[in-house]
Design an enzyme around this catalytic site. Structure first.
Site, PDB file in Angstrom:
ATOM      1  N   ALA A 202       2.688  -5.077  49.636  1.00  0.00           N
ATOM      2  CA  ALA A 202       2.603  -3.780  48.978  1.00  0.00           C
ATOM      3  C   ALA A 202       3.895  -3.633  48.139  1.00  0.00           C
ATOM      4  O   ALA A 202       4.476  -2.433  47.972  1.00  0.00           O
ATOM      5  CB  ALA A 202       2.911  -2.940  50.246  1.00  0.00           C
ATOM      6  N   THR A 203       4.416  -4.730  47.600  1.00  0.00           N
ATOM      7  CA  THR A 203       5.501  -4.708  46.608  1.00  0.00           C
ATOM      8  C   THR A 203       5.341  -4.446  45.125  1.00  0.00           C
ATOM      9  O   THR A 203       6.078  -4.307  44.411  1.00  0.00           O
ATOM     10  CB  THR A 203       6.604  -5.812  46.915  1.00  0.00           C
ATOM     11  OG1 THR A 203       5.831  -7.020  46.690  1.00  0.00           O
ATOM     12  CG2 THR A 203       6.911  -6.004  48.207  1.00  0.00           C
ATOM     13  N   SER A 204       4.051  -4.652  44.860  1.00  0.00           N
ATOM     14  CA  SER A 204       3.590  -4.568  43.679  1.00  0.00           C
ATOM     15  C   SER A 204       2.121  -4.173  43.258  1.00  0.00           C
ATOM     16  O   SER A 204       1.395  -4.451  44.420  1.00  0.00           O
ATOM     17  CB  SER A 204       3.850  -5.633  42.756  1.00  0.00           C
ATOM     18  OG  SER A 204       3.179  -6.983  43.178  1.00  0.00           O
ATOM     19  N   GLY A 205       1.605  -3.975  42.178  1.00  0.00           N
ATOM     20  CA  GLY A 205       0.098  -3.892  41.891  1.00  0.00           C
ATOM     21  C   GLY A 205      -0.629  -2.888  42.712  1.00  0.00           C
ATOM     22  O   GLY A 205      -0.037  -1.803  43.115  1.00  0.00           O
TER      23      GLY A 205
ATOM     24  N   GLY B 212      -1.484  -3.161  45.810  1.00  0.00           N
ATOM     25  CA  GLY B 212      -0.731  -2.935  47.333  1.00  0.00           C
ATOM     26  C   GLY B 212       0.495  -1.800  47.191  1.00  0.00           C
ATOM     27  O   GLY B 212       0.352  -0.993  48.000  1.00  0.00           O
TER      28      GLY B 212
ATOM     29  N   TYR C  58     -10.041 -20.158  44.423  1.00  0.00           N
ATOM     30  CA  TYR C  58      -9.552 -18.485  44.586  1.00  0.00           C
ATOM     31  C   TYR C  58     -10.934 -17.980  45.125  1.00  0.00           C
ATOM     32  O   TYR C  58     -10.679 -17.211  45.953  1.00  0.00           O
ATOM     33  CB  TYR C  58      -9.026 -17.994  43.201  1.00  0.00           C
ATOM     34  CG  TYR C  58      -9.028 -16.521  43.457  1.00  0.00           C
ATOM     35  CD1 TYR C  58      -7.605 -15.919  43.808  1.00  0.00           C
ATOM     36  CD2 TYR C  58      -9.832 -15.450  42.988  1.00  0.00           C
ATOM     37  CE1 TYR C  58      -7.518 -14.670  43.962  1.00  0.00           C
ATOM     38  CE2 TYR C  58      -9.733 -14.184  42.887  1.00  0.00           C
ATOM     39  CZ  TYR C  58      -8.421 -13.694  43.411  1.00  0.00           C
ATOM     40  OH  TYR C  58      -8.262 -12.352  43.529  1.00  0.00           O
TER      41      TYR C  58
END
Length: 272
Positions: A19-22, A24, A175
């Site tokens: 949740a620190t970028s993008g 999230g 991926y």
């Protein structure tokens, strides 16, 4: 997406990984703005705290609605520690958003736990975290797990005899395997879960898909809708943005679900 502003999520507790970028970060922000208590996970405590501070400063989010947690998903011991902290501090959890992810590197890379890094960070860590939080995840109406998957799961194949892809490695295939596994996991009958492709967004994952994408907040809106108890879900359902569609046929195959559970249990050291 006007419906996202209509209902309050006050009283709901949601853990958002990555949740620190993008996507999230935007998911956590939207949830907090609608009144949810958001457990904001980052790779380190410092990164999680910095994201929370930024959310408070730039979006005006009430800091009392944010709790921060750090855990590097490339280390399964840290996933165990994260789950222990969440269980101790939040014995009731309404929603778990399994969002943290990494693009597979150009060269084959194993974690300290012996797993191909994309397979561990994108799938195995979330599998373990969900297992460890099972007691906290409420069975009340609206309680659920939201797996942030990808349309690339359709091109994926789980290499059952070589899931770590030691013999034949491709970053795109690695991926795609991790995204297929996460989509299959949503069909696990032990949890109430869905998986969702939030669209091609302008995030660190963009080079895997295209040259340009939509704003992360647009993708996050699709996740928030699935977190809302007003949105009825069917266990194992797959969404492409806001539309429920059929996933790849093997994603809901009962034998595949059982086989993946056995593989994952062995990889993370838990019993099914």
């Amino acid at each position: 997406m006007n419906d996202l502003t209509l209902s309050s999520l006050t009283g709901r507790t949601v853990l958002v990984t990555g949740a620190t970028s993008g996507i999230g970060y935007e998911t956590a922000r939207l949830l907090a703005e609608r009144g949810a208590t958001v457990l904001l996970h980052g790779r380190t405590d410092g990164e999680a705290r910095a994201a929370a501070d930024r959310m408070i400063a730039t979006a005006g989010v009430n800091g009392e609605r944010l709790c921060t947690y750090g855990a590097d998903f490339a280390l399964l011991d840290e996933v165990h520690a994260l789950a222990a902290r969440v269980n101790a501090n939040h014995p009731r959890l309404d929603v778990l958003v399994n969002n943290a992810g990494t693009a597979a590197p150009e060269r084959h890379t194993l974690t300290a736990d012996g797993n191909e890094i994309a397979f561990q960070v994108n799938f195995l860590a979330h599998y373990l975290l969900t297992h460890l939080l099972e007691a906290a995840l409420t069975s009340d109406p609206g309680g659920r797990v939201v797996n942030v998957s990808s349309s690339m799961h359709r091109t994926g194949a789980i290499q059952w005899n070589d899931p770590q892809r030691a013999r034949r490695y491709s970053r795109v295939a690695a991926y795609a395997q991790s995204q297929l596994a996460l989509t299959v996991f949503a069909a696990d009958p032990r949890v109430t879960a869905v998986s969702v492709h939030p669209g091609v967004c302008d995030t660190a994952m963009l080079p895997l898909y295209a040259h340009e994408g939509c704003a992360p907040a647009e993708g996050a809106a699709h996740l928030v809708r699935l977190c809302d108890p007003a949105t009825e879900i069917v266990n194992g359902a797959y969404y492409d943005r806001d539309q429920r569609v059929e996933p790849a046929p093997r994603a809901t195959d009962e034998r595949t679900v059982k086989r993946l559970n056995k593989l994952a249990d062995a990889a993370v050291g838990v019993g099914s």
